[in-house]
Design an enzyme around this catalytic site. Structure first.
Site, PDB file in Angstrom:
ATOM      1  N   ASP A  42      67.272 -67.585 -38.346  1.00 28.42           N
ATOM      2  CA  ASP A  42      66.432 -67.557 -37.149  1.00 28.42           C
ATOM      3  C   ASP A  42      67.141 -68.230 -35.969  1.00 28.42           C
ATOM      4  OD1 ASP A  42      64.194 -66.947 -35.701  1.00 28.42           O
ATOM      5  OD2 ASP A  42      63.036 -68.683 -36.351  1.00 28.42           O
ATOM      6  N   GLY A  43      66.763 -67.807 -34.764  1.00 32.22           N
ATOM      7  CA  GLY A  43      67.263 -68.476 -33.563  1.00 32.22           C
ATOM      8  C   GLY A  43      68.238 -67.663 -32.730  1.00 32.22           C
ATOM      9  N   ASN A  44      68.444 -66.395 -33.114  1.00 31.96           N
ATOM     10  CA  ASN A  44      69.385 -65.564 -32.333  1.00 31.96           C
ATOM     11  C   ASN A  44      68.905 -65.368 -30.898  1.00 31.96           C
ATOM     12  OD1 ASN A  44      70.782 -65.233 -34.686  1.00 31.96           O
ATOM     13  ND2 ASN A  44      70.008 -63.191 -35.113  1.00 31.96           N
ATOM     14  N   ARG A  46      66.816 -67.235 -29.088  1.00 27.07           N
ATOM     15  CA  ARG A  46      66.893 -68.468 -28.279  1.00 27.07           C
ATOM     16  C   ARG A  46      68.333 -68.791 -27.897  1.00 27.07           C
ATOM     17  NH1 ARG A  46      63.847 -71.960 -32.386  1.00 27.07           N
ATOM     18  NH2 ARG A  46      63.968 -70.011 -33.562  1.00 27.07           N
ATOM     19  N   TRP A  47      69.249 -68.513 -28.808  1.00 29.50           N
ATOM     20  CA  TRP A  47      70.678 -68.749 -28.535  1.00 29.50           C
ATOM     21  C   TRP A  47      71.099 -67.915 -27.321  1.00 29.50           C
ATOM     22  CZ3 TRP A  47      75.106 -65.815 -28.200  1.00 29.50           C
ATOM     23  CH2 TRP A  47      76.329 -66.489 -28.327  1.00 29.50           C
ATOM     24  N   ARG A  55      68.727 -60.606 -25.699  1.00 24.15           N
ATOM     25  CA  ARG A  55      68.499 -61.058 -27.081  1.00 24.15           C
ATOM     26  C   ARG A  55      69.503 -60.464 -28.069  1.00 24.15           C
ATOM     27  NH1 ARG A  55      63.970 -63.341 -28.683  1.00 24.15           N
ATOM     28  NH2 ARG A  55      64.053 -62.230 -30.663  1.00 24.15           N
ATOM     29  N   HIS A  59      71.823 -61.575 -31.551  1.00 25.30           N
ATOM     30  CA  HIS A  59      71.922 -60.949 -32.876  1.00 25.30           C
ATOM     31  C   HIS A  59      73.379 -60.624 -33.200  1.00 25.30           C
ATOM     32  CE1 HIS A  59      67.659 -60.876 -33.155  1.00 25.30           C
ATOM     33  NE2 HIS A  59      67.479 -59.956 -32.229  1.00 25.30           N
ATOM     34  N   SER A  87      62.610 -57.986 -41.207  1.00 24.35           N
ATOM     35  CA  SER A  87      61.347 -58.058 -41.947  1.00 24.35           C
ATOM     36  C   SER A  87      60.468 -56.864 -41.590  1.00 24.35           C
ATOM     37  CB  SER A  87      60.615 -59.359 -41.616  1.00 24.35           C
ATOM     38  OG  SER A  87      60.029 -59.255 -40.330  1.00 24.35           O
ATOM     39  N   GLU A  89      57.642 -57.047 -40.499  1.00 26.02           N
ATOM     40  CA  GLU A  89      56.973 -57.405 -39.237  1.00 26.02           C
ATOM     41  C   GLU A  89      57.887 -57.189 -38.019  1.00 26.02           C
ATOM     42  OE1 GLU A  89      56.985 -59.416 -41.944  1.00 26.02           O
ATOM     43  OE2 GLU A  89      54.902 -59.124 -42.553  1.00 26.02           O
ATOM     44  N   ARG A  93      58.751 -55.632 -32.737  1.00 27.54           N
ATOM     45  CA  ARG A  93      59.582 -55.994 -31.566  1.00 27.54           C
ATOM     46  C   ARG A  93      59.813 -54.767 -30.694  1.00 27.54           C
ATOM     47  NH1 ARG A  93      63.652 -60.791 -33.227  1.00 27.54           N
ATOM     48  NH2 ARG A  93      62.080 -61.952 -34.359  1.00 27.54           N
ATOM     49  N   LEU A 153      80.290 -63.171 -56.022  1.00 29.40           N
ATOM     50  CA  LEU A 153      79.005 -63.381 -55.347  1.00 29.40           C
ATOM     51  C   LEU A 153      78.184 -62.088 -55.290  1.00 29.40           C
ATOM     52  CD1 LEU A 153      77.221 -65.163 -53.302  1.00 29.40           C
ATOM     53  CD2 LEU A 153      78.504 -63.984 -51.513  1.00 29.40           C
TER      54      LEU A 153
HETATM   55  C1  FPP Z   1      65.745 -63.892 -36.053  1.00 27.84           C
HETATM   56  O1  FPP Z   1      66.108 -64.363 -34.791  1.00 27.84           O
HETATM   57  C2  FPP Z   1      66.734 -62.984 -36.600  1.00 27.84           C
HETATM   58  C3  FPP Z   1      66.490 -61.685 -36.922  1.00 27.84           C
HETATM   59  C4  FPP Z   1      65.192 -61.039 -36.737  1.00 27.84           C
HETATM   60  C5  FPP Z   1      67.520 -60.814 -37.474  1.00 27.84           C
HETATM   61  C6  FPP Z   1      68.718 -61.440 -38.100  1.00 27.84           C
HETATM   62  C7  FPP Z   1      69.847 -60.535 -37.834  1.00 27.84           C
HETATM   63  C8  FPP Z   1      71.125 -60.899 -37.717  1.00 27.84           C
HETATM   64  C9  FPP Z   1      71.636 -62.238 -37.976  1.00 27.84           C
HETATM   65  C10 FPP Z   1      72.122 -59.881 -37.298  1.00 27.84           C
HETATM   66  C11 FPP Z   1      72.349 -58.767 -38.216  1.00 27.84           C
HETATM   67  C12 FPP Z   1      72.420 -59.120 -39.634  1.00 27.84           C
HETATM   68  C13 FPP Z   1      73.225 -58.556 -40.546  1.00 27.84           C
HETATM   69  C14 FPP Z   1      73.076 -58.916 -41.966  1.00 27.84           C
HETATM   70  C15 FPP Z   1      74.266 -57.594 -40.190  1.00 27.84           C
HETATM   71  P1  FPP Z   1      65.032 -64.244 -33.617  1.00 27.84           P
HETATM   72  O2  FPP Z   1      65.336 -63.006 -32.867  1.00 27.84           O
HETATM   73  O3  FPP Z   1      63.658 -64.316 -34.172  1.00 27.84           O
HETATM   74  O4  FPP Z   1      65.377 -65.518 -32.790  1.00 27.84           O
HETATM   75  P2  FPP Z   1      64.357 -66.399 -31.921  1.00 27.84           P
HETATM   76  O5  FPP Z   1      63.417 -67.049 -32.888  1.00 27.84           O
HETATM   77  O6  FPP Z   1      65.263 -67.371 -31.263  1.00 27.84           O
HETATM   78  O7  FPP Z   1      63.697 -65.462 -30.967  1.00 27.84           O
END
Ligand code: FPP
Length: 265
Positions: A42-44, A46-47, A55, A59, A87, A89, A93, A153
């Protein structure tokens, strides 16, 4: 006064040492590694926001962390790593974000297939895959086929996954067997449920890591995390480093697990 100052310097030095990769790695007991680590990445968003970027840039940066963490999990000899990529859910988005996420996953699978195989990683997926695009389903099938005999793994990617949906799918299969008189309702027990989950052969996660600081489970592996140790960090997923991963394993090794009993495991 001098003592107090010395103690302060010592604790500051310890804090900066802890940030170095080796600090926790050196202290990990290689004979007591967790078998299975699950991660809510989580946190992509916000980053990206912090940097004034869209956004999806978050990711994209998150995929670099995925690469990094898969590599070190394999190096450290972790048996199973489960990553929550999308997910059930997440369909809520905006359309643009959903399709960008799907594309990123597909691109990453196509680009990493060879390396995963070279590193002896076995790749599998959980979730309702029939809702994904035909081309993503094909990429998934291809990487699974290439890596199916690997013995290192096992990387499990949760795509279009929901913990409740997994339980629904499990119950449907069991109900079907009851209907066909292949199963007696009074014989249904925990083992019956486990056998009908998506990955009956994979042990439950020992640690559930969540980046981004939120303190919730977000419908991830609801049955399987009954006795998992939670490890939450405020670090946003694109900033999640090897040292964070090692610290999670190090901290886990200091937890006292009793699984509801009195004896420590
Ligand atoms: C949540 O961050 C992250 C996701 C919904 C997706 C995770 C996806 C990746 C790391 C990239 C692709 C993955 C693979 C395996 C290739 P958020 O968008 O909810 O962040 P926020 O809480 O800061 O808004």
């Amino acid at each position: 006064m001098l003592d107090k100052f010395k103690r302060l310097i010592k604790s500051l030095r310890l804090e900066s040492l802890k940030k170095s990769e080796d600090f926790f790695l050196k202290r990990i007991d290689k004979d007591k590694l967790p078998l299975h680590i699950a991660i809510i990445m989580d946190g992509n968003g916000r980053w990206a926001k912090k940097r004034g970027l869209p956004r999806i840039a978050g990711h994209k940066a998150g995929t670099e962390t995925v690469r990094r963490i898969v590599k070190i999990a394999a190096e450290l000899n972790i048996r199973y790593l489960t990553l929550y990529a999308f997910s059930i859910e997440n369909w809520r988005r905006p359309k643009g974000e959903v399709s960008a996420l799907m594309n990123l996953i597909e691109e990453m699978l196509d680009a990493e297939a060879k390396d995963l195989h070279k590193n002896n990683v076995k790749f599998i997926v959980i979730g309702r895959l029939n809702k994904l695009s035909e081309s993503l389903q094909k990429s998934i099938r291809d990487v699974m086929a290439i890596t199916k005999n690997n013995t290192g793994l096992t990387l499990v990617l949760a795509i279009n996954y929901g913990g409740r949906t997994e339980i629904v799918d499990c119950v449907r299969q069991i109900a079907d067997k009851v209907k066909q008189k292949k199963l007696e309702p009074s014989k249904i027990n925990e083992d019956t449920i486990i056998k009908h989950l998506y990955l009956p052969e994979v042990p439950d996660p020992d640690i559930l890591i969540r980046s981004g600081g939120e303190k919730r489970v977000s419908n991830f592996l609801l049955w399987e995390i009954a006795y998992s140790e939670f490890w939450i960090t405020p670090v946003l997923w694109p900033d999640f480093k090897r040292s964070d991963f090692f610290q999670a394993v190090f901290d886990f090794q200091r937890r006292k697990r009793r699984f509801g009993g009195l004896e420590e495991w």
